[in-house]
Design an enzyme around this catalytic site. Structure first.
Site, PDB file in Angstrom:
ATOM      1  N   HIS A 167       4.398   7.011  -3.034  1.00 26.70           N
ATOM      2  CA  HIS A 167       4.622   8.365  -3.535  1.00 26.70           C
ATOM      3  C   HIS A 167       4.616   9.379  -2.385  1.00 26.70           C
ATOM      4  O   HIS A 167       5.462  10.274  -2.328  1.00 26.70           O
ATOM      5  CB  HIS A 167       3.523   8.756  -4.532  1.00 26.70           C
ATOM      6  CG  HIS A 167       3.494   7.935  -5.773  1.00 26.70           C
ATOM      7  ND1 HIS A 167       2.428   7.145  -6.101  1.00 26.70           N
ATOM      8  CD2 HIS A 167       4.395   7.782  -6.774  1.00 26.70           C
ATOM      9  CE1 HIS A 167       2.668   6.548  -7.257  1.00 26.70           C
ATOM     10  NE2 HIS A 167       3.853   6.906  -7.680  1.00 26.70           N
ATOM     11  N   LEU A 176      -1.518   8.142  -7.218  1.00 26.16           N
ATOM     12  CA  LEU A 176      -0.650   8.212  -6.046  1.00 26.16           C
ATOM     13  C   LEU A 176      -1.053   7.212  -4.968  1.00 26.16           C
ATOM     14  O   LEU A 176      -2.229   6.951  -4.741  1.00 26.16           O
ATOM     15  CB  LEU A 176      -0.686   9.624  -5.454  1.00 26.16           C
ATOM     16  CG  LEU A 176      -0.239  10.767  -6.369  1.00 26.16           C
ATOM     17  CD1 LEU A 176      -0.226  12.077  -5.602  1.00 26.16           C
ATOM     18  CD2 LEU A 176       1.124  10.492  -6.979  1.00 26.16           C
ATOM     19  N   GLN A 185      13.130   3.655  -4.419  1.00 23.92           N
ATOM     20  CA  GLN A 185      14.088   2.576  -4.642  1.00 23.92           C
ATOM     21  C   GLN A 185      13.451   1.377  -5.339  1.00 23.92           C
ATOM     22  O   GLN A 185      14.162   0.536  -5.892  1.00 23.92           O
ATOM     23  CB  GLN A 185      14.674   2.152  -3.293  1.00 23.92           C
ATOM     24  CG  GLN A 185      15.836   1.197  -3.383  1.00 23.92           C
ATOM     25  CD  GLN A 185      16.456   0.964  -2.026  1.00 23.92           C
ATOM     26  OE1 GLN A 185      17.077   1.858  -1.455  1.00 23.92           O
ATOM     27  NE2 GLN A 185      16.274  -0.231  -1.485  1.00 23.92           N
TER      28      GLN A 185
END
Length: 277
Positions: free
Chosen positions: A8, A4, A128
């Site tokens: 995230h 992570l 995205q």
């Protein structure tokens, strides 16, 4: 898939702002890897991941499924030898990232469907940076009539523009200095050519090709112990992911690509004539 980073955590923060409870799944999905890819080397950092989730204070639960639970018929990286049930989104999975990685979105769609079935979420949040993945998952949710709303959250970037990625940790300091090449290329292409009028594909992509080629030649001229190599550049319609030859005046599009910096494959994208996927 773990490892992570702030990208995230931005998804988790966005989810917590909009939901009563947030569940985070961590699962390195073998169905997303081909035999020649880095499944064994992919970073697995659960202890630090868990510490980050606790520190965020935004996560109500963490789902850590085992491979045997997710693939009860077993799983091999050789797609021709795989057994069991898989989910495939036709028409959106074969282009862009699907060209060099034809197995990838089948693995994504399958594991995401399973995670949805386990968690039964009302909303789901995707970054995205993986633009095609967002389009594929949104279509899957629609086509399978799943009662889920998807949110695509803007890409988190380092101060110099590099998109945050778990694979960035593979970059040496010398590689990191040139790792922004793809972002610089696609943003320059967008900013140079997109003026609200009709544009030819070649005119839009030309500056991006030139920037990547110049950086590749500079790295070679300096005798650095790695190469910069373009994998692909793509300009597609945001809904159909069809490659665009002539961009309409207000046509929403994704300008994306992949570049190898040494053995590390970096992907990125920018949007044209739209703010979100």
């Amino acid at each position: 898939m773990g490892a992570l980073h702030e990208g995230h955590l931005s998804l988790i923060k966005r989810a917590r702002e909009e939901c009563d409870a947030v569940v985070v799944s961590i699962f390195v999905n073998p169905a997303q890897f081909a035999p020649h890819e880095d499944l064994d080397q992919y970073p697995r950092t659960f202890d630090t991941d868990y510490a980050s989730l606790v520190k965020s204070g935004a996560c109500a639960a963490v789902l850590l499924p085992r491979v045997s639970e997710m693939y009860p018929a077993g799983i091999t990286l050789d797609r021709t030898q795989q057994r069991g049930t898989f989910v495939e989104v036709q028409g959106l999975s074969h282009q862009m990232e699907g060209i060099p990685r034809p197995h990838f979105f089948r693995g994504v769609a399958t594991v995401v469907t399973k995670l949805f079935n386990i968690i039964q979420p009302e909303r789901t949040y995707f970054g995205q940076k993986d633009a095609q993945q967002c389009v594929v998952v949104r279509a899957m949710i629609r086509d399978l009539l799943l009662p889920i709303t998807m949110r695509a959250v803007p890409t988190c970037r380092e101060a110099d523009g590099l998109a945050m990625s778990s694979r960035n940790r593979y970059l040496t300091p010398e590689m990191r200095e040139v790792a922004t090449v793809l972002y610089r290329a696609i943003t320059t292409a967008r900013n140079t050519n997109i003026d609200g009028g009709v544009q030819e594909r070649e005119d839009i992509l030309k500056p991006a090709y030139e920037i990547i080629e110049k950086v590749a030649q500079d790295v070679k001229a300096k005798g650095l112990p790695f190469e910069v190599k373009l994998d692909y550049l793509s300009l597609v319609d945001v809904d159909t992911l069809s490659e665009i030859q002539i961009l309409g005046k207000s046509q929403a599009a994704i300008l994306s690509g992949a570049v190898y910096v040494g053995k590390t494959r970096l992907i990125d994208n920018v949007l044209i004539n739209t703010q979100e996927l």
